[in-house]
Design a protein around this motif. Structure first.
Motif, short mmCIF file in Angstrom:
data_model
loop_
_atom_site.label_atom_id
_atom_site.label_comp_id
_atom_site.label_asym_id
_atom_site.label_seq_id
_atom_site.Cartn_x
_atom_site.Cartn_y
_atom_site.Cartn_z
N LEU A 118 0.80 -1.21 0.14
CA LEU A 118 0.14 -0.15 -0.07
C LEU A 118 0.86 1.12 -0.06
O LEU A 118 0.58 2.35 -0.83
CB LEU A 118 -0.80 0.12 1.27
CG LEU A 118 -1.70 0.93 1.24
CD1 LEU A 118 -2.83 1.53 0.08
CD2 LEU A 118 -2.74 1.08 2.77
N ALA A 119 1.64 1.40 0.72
CA ALA A 119 2.94 2.34 0.80
C ALA A 119 3.37 2.48 -0.48
O ALA A 119 3.59 3.74 -0.92
CB ALA A 119 3.96 2.08 1.89
N TRP A 120 3.64 1.63 -1.44
CA TRP A 120 4.26 1.89 -2.67
C TRP A 120 3.00 2.09 -3.59
O TRP A 120 3.42 3.16 -4.36
CB TRP A 120 5.04 0.50 -3.17
CG TRP A 120 6.45 0.51 -2.54
CD1 TRP A 120 6.75 -0.45 -1.92
CD2 TRP A 120 7.56 1.23 -2.86
NE1 TRP A 120 8.17 -0.50 -1.58
CE2 TRP A 120 8.46 0.87 -2.25
CE3 TRP A 120 7.76 2.56 -3.64
CZ2 TRP A 120 9.84 1.42 -2.09
CZ3 TRP A 120 9.00 3.02 -3.95
CH2 TRP A 120 10.07 2.22 -2.91
N PHE A 121 2.01 1.70 -3.53
CA PHE A 121 0.84 2.05 -4.52
C PHE A 121 0.43 3.84 -4.21
O PHE A 121 0.30 4.49 -5.02
CB PHE A 121 -0.45 1.46 -4.13
CG PHE A 121 -0.26 -0.09 -4.68
CD1 PHE A 121 0.34 -0.39 -5.98
CD2 PHE A 121 -0.70 -1.16 -3.90
CE1 PHE A 121 0.25 -1.67 -6.47
CE2 PHE A 121 -1.05 -2.41 -4.35
CZ PHE A 121 -0.29 -2.54 -5.74
N GLU A 122 0.53 3.83 -3.00
CA GLU A 122 0.41 5.44 -2.55
C GLU A 122 1.38 6.46 -3.13
O GLU A 122 0.99 7.55 -3.46
CB GLU A 122 0.34 5.38 -1.00
CG GLU A 122 -1.06 5.13 -0.39
CD GLU A 122 -1.24 5.09 1.29
OE1 GLU A 122 -0.13 5.12 1.66
OE2 GLU A 122 -2.22 5.21 1.63
#
Length: 229
Positions: A129-133
């Motif tokens: 999720l951190a990378w998607f954000e």
């Protein structure tokens, strides 16, 4: 005798790139063979698109060796999908991770996907999720759609349908066909059938055949036979 790229002016290069397909291909290949990383990456993609994956993989590697981030990301894609080389999910994730760390949004998206699925790397949905954000903040609409999925399904974060709907709408407006379908799903849930139909049309027009089949099946299973037809 092959003309050196160094002998061409900026205007001459621009004229060839805007000329016939043969002139463009010749110039790009000439640049690739002359060691220009951007030309090598473009030439690699051309080779991949015309059914020469082994050659495409080779040229992506040459560009990646010069620090071309998209080429490195594409080396990862080749390992991920077996384009011109063996499938090696661990090597793919490694390539995505390096390019992501260096700031490429598409690599962030691909690395996030690998982390979310546990392909080639330990599953870590929080890191995914951190990378998607991060990719979403750079305008990557596919990553925006994935952020929406995390909020809809309550992965890592509390379930938030309003946030999910917001992400899907943004991804749809940015041209992502999966985002368009998810946006249509939210609209159907709110009873906005006419608007949902428009977004479904956009999703089906740009999605893959397999995706279109899944959309039709979902519509039928959820009582939207008229839309499925």
């Amino acid at each position: 005798m092959t003309e050196s790229l160094d002998a061409l002016t900026r205007d001459q290069v621009a004229a060839r790139l805007s000329g016939s397909p043969w002139e463009r291909v010749t110039l790009i290949r000439q640049g690739a063979e002359g060691g220009v990383a951007e030309a090598q990456a473009v030439w690699a993609q051309m080779l991949l698109d015309r059914g020469e994956p082994e050659q495409g993989f080779s040229w992506f590697n040459k560009a990646a060796a010069q620090g071309h981030l998209m080429a490195l990301n594409m080396v990862g894609r080749c390992y991920d999908l077996g384009w011109g080389t063996r499938v090696d999910k661990a090597r793919a994730a490694e390539c995505f991770g390096v390019a992501a760390t260096r700031g490429l949004d598409w690599a962030m998206y691909n690395y996030g996907t690998a982390l979310a699925l546990g392909e080639g790397v330990a599953e870590d949905k929080a890191a995914a999720l951190a990378w998607f954000e991060k990719a979403a903040a750079l305008g990557n609409v596919k990553a925006v759609n994935h952020v929406g999925s995390f909020h809809e399904d309550g992965w890592v974060v509390p379930r938030d349908m309003a946030r999910a709907a917001e992400c899907y709408a943004k991804a749809a407006e940015g041209g992502d066909f999966r985002g368009a379908f998810n946006h249509a799903r939210m609209l159907l849930g709110d009873g906005c059938v006419g608007e949902a139909r428009e977004w479904l049309g956009k999703a089906l027009a740009t999605g893959t055949p397999a995706f279109r089949e899944k959309v039709s099946a979902w519509l039928r299973e959820n009582g939207h036979e008229a839309l499925a037809a």
